[in-house]
Design a protein around this motif. Structure first.
Motif, PDB file in Angstrom:
ATOM      1  N   ALA A  92       0.828  -1.206   0.000  1.00  0.00           N
ATOM      2  CA  ALA A  92       0.000   0.000   0.000  1.00  0.00           C
ATOM      3  C   ALA A  92       0.861   1.255   0.000  1.00  0.00           C
ATOM      4  N   ALA A  93       1.959   1.224   0.738  1.00  0.00           N
ATOM      5  CA  ALA A  93       2.840   2.398   0.794  1.00  0.00           C
ATOM      6  C   ALA A  93       3.460   2.680  -0.570  1.00  0.00           C
ATOM      7  N   ILE A  94       3.921   1.634  -1.227  1.00  0.00           N
ATOM      8  CA  ILE A  94       4.495   1.819  -2.562  1.00  0.00           C
ATOM      9  C   ILE A  94       3.417   2.254  -3.550  1.00  0.00           C
ATOM     10  N   GLY A  95       2.249   1.624  -3.449  1.00  0.00           N
ATOM     11  CA  GLY A  95       1.138   2.011  -4.320  1.00  0.00           C
ATOM     12  C   GLY A  95       0.701   3.445  -4.114  1.00  0.00           C
ATOM     13  N   ALA A 107       0.787   6.406  -6.765  1.00  0.00           N
ATOM     14  CA  ALA A 107      -0.465   7.102  -7.088  1.00  0.00           C
ATOM     15  C   ALA A 107      -0.344   8.612  -6.899  1.00  0.00           C
ATOM     16  N   PHE A 108       0.469   9.031  -5.941  1.00  0.00           N
ATOM     17  CA  PHE A 108       0.656  10.462  -5.697  1.00  0.00           C
ATOM     18  C   PHE A 108       1.764  11.058  -6.553  1.00  0.00           C
ATOM     19  N   GLY A 109       2.303  10.252  -7.467  1.00  0.00           N
ATOM     20  CA  GLY A 109       3.272  10.773  -8.423  1.00  0.00           C
ATOM     21  C   GLY A 109       4.687  10.934  -7.907  1.00  0.00           C
ATOM     22  N   LEU A 140      10.574   5.832  -5.859  1.00  0.00           N
ATOM     23  CA  LEU A 140       9.862   4.549  -5.872  1.00  0.00           C
ATOM     24  C   LEU A 140      10.840   3.375  -5.869  1.00  0.00           C
ATOM     25  N   ILE A 141      11.932   3.514  -6.599  1.00  0.00           N
ATOM     26  CA  ILE A 141      12.934   2.442  -6.638  1.00  0.00           C
ATOM     27  C   ILE A 141      13.589   2.272  -5.269  1.00  0.00           C
TER      28      ILE A 141
END
Length: 130
Positions: free
Chosen positions: A94-97, A101-103, A109-110
Motif C-alpha cells: 500500500a505504501a508503494i502504491g 499514485a501520488f506521483g 519509488l525504486i
C-alpha cells in the motif's frame, strides 16, 4: 553530597528512559494507522526503554491485551505472527502504491521498493510463534 547527586542523576536517567519509551509507544500507536510507520519495532523499543526507566510501565505494556502479545512473542521466540506478517506485507504494498499514485519520482519509488524488499525478507523469514 555525592550520594544526592548520584540519586538525582539516576532520577534524570529514569525520566529520560520513560520519555523515550513514551515517544516510542506513541509512534507505535500512530503506526497502526499509517502504513509507512511500523508499529512493532516501536513497541519493542518502548518495552526496552520502559525496562530501564519504569518497571510499572514495562509490566503494563507487556500485560496490555493488544500490544503485549507481539512483544512477548518476539522476546521469547524471535517470532512474528502470520497475521502481522500479512499486515506488514499489505502495508508495504500500500505504501508503494500510494507513493506511485501520488506521483512520486521514479528514483524514490525504486529506493522505497528496495528498502521494502529487505524489510519483507526480514519479516517473512522470522518464525511464527508456537
Amino acid at each position: 553530597m555525592r550520594e544526592k547527586l548520584r540519586v538525582a542523576a539516576g532520577s534524570v536517567h529514569r525520566l529520560a528512559w520513560q520519555a523515550a519509551g513514551m515517544l516510542a509507544l506513541v509512534l507505535g500507536i500512530v503506526g497502526i494507522a499509517l502504513p509507512l510507520l511500523p508499529t512493532t519495532p516501536f513497541l519493542l523499543l518502548a518495552a526496552f526503554c520502559f525496562s530501564r526507566g519504569s518497571q510499572r510501565l514495562h509490566d503494563w505494556l507487556l500485560a496490555h491485551p493488544r500490544f503485549g502479545g507481539p512483544i512477548r512473542e518476539w522476546r521469547e521466540h524471535g517470532a512474528i505472527s502470520r497475521a502481522a506478517k500479512i499486515a506488514a506485507g499489505v502495508a508495504m504494498l500500500a505504501a508503494i502504491g500510494a507513493a506511485a499514485a501520488f506521483g512520486a519520482p521514479k528514483r524514490i519509488l525504486i529506493v522505497q521498493a528496495v528498502v521494502m524488499v529487505f524489510v519483507a525478507l526480514f519479516v517473512f523469514t522470522r518464525p511464527a510463534p508456537p
